[in-house]
Design an enzyme around this catalytic site. Structure first.
Site, PDB file in Angstrom:
ATOM      1  N   LYS A  11       0.937  -0.959  -0.125  1.00 24.17           N
ATOM      2  CA  LYS A  11      -0.408  -0.039   0.034  1.00 24.17           C
ATOM      3  C   LYS A  11       0.500   1.300   0.098  1.00 24.17           C
ATOM      4  O   LYS A  11       1.779   1.424   0.973  1.00 24.17           O
ATOM      5  CB  LYS A  11      -0.454   0.328   0.928  1.00 24.17           C
ATOM      6  CG  LYS A  11      -0.273  -0.025   3.185  1.00 24.17           C
ATOM      7  CD  LYS A  11      -0.116   1.406   2.915  1.00 24.17           C
ATOM      8  CE  LYS A  11       0.833   1.228   4.237  1.00 24.17           C
ATOM      9  NZ  LYS A  11       1.760   2.568   4.668  1.00 24.17           N
ATOM     10  N   ASP A 138      -2.539  -2.175   9.363  1.00 22.66           N
ATOM     11  CA  ASP A 138      -3.731  -1.876   8.748  1.00 22.66           C
ATOM     12  C   ASP A 138      -3.757  -3.155   7.965  1.00 22.66           C
ATOM     13  O   ASP A 138      -4.074  -3.694   6.919  1.00 22.66           O
ATOM     14  CB  ASP A 138      -2.405  -1.863   7.913  1.00 22.66           C
ATOM     15  CG  ASP A 138      -0.889  -0.538   8.112  1.00 22.66           C
ATOM     16  OD1 ASP A 138      -1.899   0.255   8.515  1.00 22.66           O
ATOM     17  OD2 ASP A 138       0.193  -0.034   8.118  1.00 22.66           O
TER      18      ASP A 138
HETATM   19  P1  ATP Z   1       4.077  -0.189   7.843  1.00 14.08           P
HETATM   20  O1  ATP Z   1       3.228   0.227   6.647  1.00 14.08           O
HETATM   21  O2  ATP Z   1       3.010  -1.305   8.321  1.00 14.08           O
HETATM   22  O3  ATP Z   1       4.192   1.022   9.132  1.00 14.08           O
HETATM   23  P2  ATP Z   1       6.866  -1.061   7.345  1.00 14.08           P
HETATM   24  O4  ATP Z   1       6.149  -1.323   5.685  1.00 14.08           O
HETATM   25  O5  ATP Z   1       7.136  -0.065   7.511  1.00 14.08           O
HETATM   26  O6  ATP Z   1       4.625  -1.214   8.175  1.00 14.08           O
HETATM   27  P3  ATP Z   1       6.842  -3.791   7.410  1.00 14.08           P
HETATM   28  O7  ATP Z   1       8.115  -4.293   6.145  1.00 14.08           O
HETATM   29  O8  ATP Z   1       6.004  -4.503   7.901  1.00 14.08           O
HETATM   30  O9  ATP Z   1       6.838  -2.279   8.248  1.00 14.08           O
HETATM   31  O10 ATP Z   1       8.614  -4.450   8.356  1.00 14.08           O
HETATM   32  C1  ATP Z   1       8.315  -4.059   9.920  1.00 14.08           C
HETATM   33  C2  ATP Z   1       8.731  -5.160  10.526  1.00 14.08           C
HETATM   34  O11 ATP Z   1       7.598  -6.068  10.795  1.00 14.08           O
HETATM   35  C3  ATP Z   1      10.189  -5.901   9.808  1.00 14.08           C
HETATM   36  O12 ATP Z   1      11.233  -4.689  10.434  1.00 14.08           O
HETATM   37  C4  ATP Z   1       9.801  -7.211  10.397  1.00 14.08           C
HETATM   38  O13 ATP Z   1      10.662  -7.147  12.242  1.00 14.08           O
HETATM   39  C5  ATP Z   1       8.909  -7.613  11.161  1.00 14.08           C
HETATM   40  N1  ATP Z   1       7.735  -8.314  10.134  1.00 14.08           N
HETATM   41  C6  ATP Z   1       7.243  -9.452  10.799  1.00 14.08           C
HETATM   42  N2  ATP Z   1       6.339  -9.824   9.292  1.00 14.08           N
HETATM   43  C7  ATP Z   1       6.716  -9.567   8.551  1.00 14.08           C
HETATM   44  C8  ATP Z   1       7.444  -9.921   7.081  1.00 14.08           C
HETATM   45  N3  ATP Z   1       5.777 -11.723   6.677  1.00 14.08           N
HETATM   46  N4  ATP Z   1       6.984  -9.251   6.551  1.00 14.08           N
HETATM   47  C9  ATP Z   1       8.326  -8.125   6.432  1.00 14.08           C
HETATM   48  N5  ATP Z   1       8.430  -7.960   8.410  1.00 14.08           N
HETATM   49  C10 ATP Z   1       7.699  -8.331   8.843  1.00 14.08           C
END
Ligand code: ATP
Length: 289
Positions: A11, A138
């Site tokens: 997203k 989310d």
């Molecule tokens: P958001 O936009 O929801 O704030 P984000 O995109 O900044 O999230 P993510 O890629 O979802 O961040 O990752 C945040 C943390 O979640 C990662 O550093 C990791 O430790 C943890 N995590 C747990 N499960 C997963 C997964 N399936 N894929 C990616 N990260 C994961």
């Protein structure tokens, strides 16, 4: 033993404002979220007869209980009283991590949807979203997909029809940003005043791409630029390469440029990817289900 295949789509936040901190420690937000075509792919194997296993082609994706998908699956099987007799999930990761693109949440959402379909839809879409909200704010949006205004923790959704195909170049600098740290910074510095989502939402409803571009907003962006000045440089290059506008998504650190022309987007993607390996071309994604 049966293998099922699912995809979790990333997203972007076309608009993101924080309204304030709640008593439960979460923040109320006002956002316009957009599902895009950049995705993770998953192979889900049920009935392995073995202990649960979750892994990925990327070494930094948490394995097993640490992966957000584990909790989602646990809640699904608790709620439906189904015994999967073993579960293995392999995640082919493409969505950059710590980028503000809901990479983890969308994997959990894709897993929940796939399990629900496989077991003959024991849960309605509303029930799946309620379950998803327990895993992450989310996740309900990622379950529904499309374009939506999101409120409260991000889990109250108002879908909007978004027909015209737009093109996004997404570019993540090397540094990731932690969502928690960005909220802490915002609490410390205070929330600056800004306009609401109306102009952006009208732009979407009227298919007015210029109006959409002009009204992109992210409350975290100035704070994120202080942490990671590369974000400002990427924004500037996106515009130089033809983006109608560029904005950071979520709590960072990825930046997206909005393009009307696929050709311009392709060229910008090519140029940026020379310096930034995590650069992607995507469109808005509409689920056919
Ligand atoms: P958001 O936009 O929801 O704030 P984000 O995109 O900044 O999230 P993510 O890629 O979802 O961040 O990752 C945040 C943390 O979640 C990662 O550093 C990791 O430790 C943890 N995590 C747990 N499960 C997963 C997964 N399936 N894929 C990616 N990260 C994961």
């Amino acid at each position: 033993m049966t293998a099922i295949y699912a995809s979790g789509y990333a997203k972007l936040n076309l608009y993101l404002n924080v309204l304030g901190k709640r008593e439960d420690g979460y923040h109320n937000i006002e956002s316009v979220m957009q599902t895009i075509s950049l995705r993770d792919d998953m192979e889900i194997i049920v009935g392995t007869g073995e202990p649960w296993l979750i892994d990925s082609d990327r070494d930094d994706v948490p394995r097993n209980e640490e992966n957000i998908c584990w909790k989602a699956a646990e809640l699904f099987f608790q709620k439906t009283h189904i015994d999967p007799n073993g579960l293995t999930v392999h995640i082919l990761k493409r969505i950059p991590m710590g980028a503000g693109m809901a990479g983890g949440s969308t994997d959990a959402a894709a897993l929940l949807r796939a399990l629900d379909v496989y077991y003959g839809k024991p849960l309605s879409l509303d029930e799946l979203c309620l379950l998803g909200a327990k895993v992450g704010s989310d996740v309900p949006f990622c379950i529904l997909g499309g374009t939506a205004i999101t409120e409260e923790r991000g889990d109250k959704l108002f879908p909007i029809l978004h027909d015209p195909q737009l093109f996004y170049v997404i570019c993540k600098p090397e540094a990731s940003l932690s969502t928690k740290e960005m909220y802490d910074l915002l609490d410390r510095d205070g929330i600056p005043p800004c306009s609401d989502t109306k102009k952006l939402v009208n732009g979407i409803r009227n298919h007015n791409v210029q109006q959409i571009a002009k009204n992109l907003y992210n409350v975290f962006e100035p704070l994120a630029v202080r942490q990671e000045p590369e974000i400002a440089k990427i924004k500037q290059q996106m515009k130089q390469y033809g983006a109608l506008n560029a904005m950071m998504t979520g709590s960072g650190s990825a930046v997206f440029g909005l393009f009307e022309s696929p050709d311009d987007a392709f060229k910008a993607c090519e140029k940026l990817s020379k310096k930034y390996p995590e650069t992607f071309l995507a469109t808005n994604h509409i689920d056919e289900d």
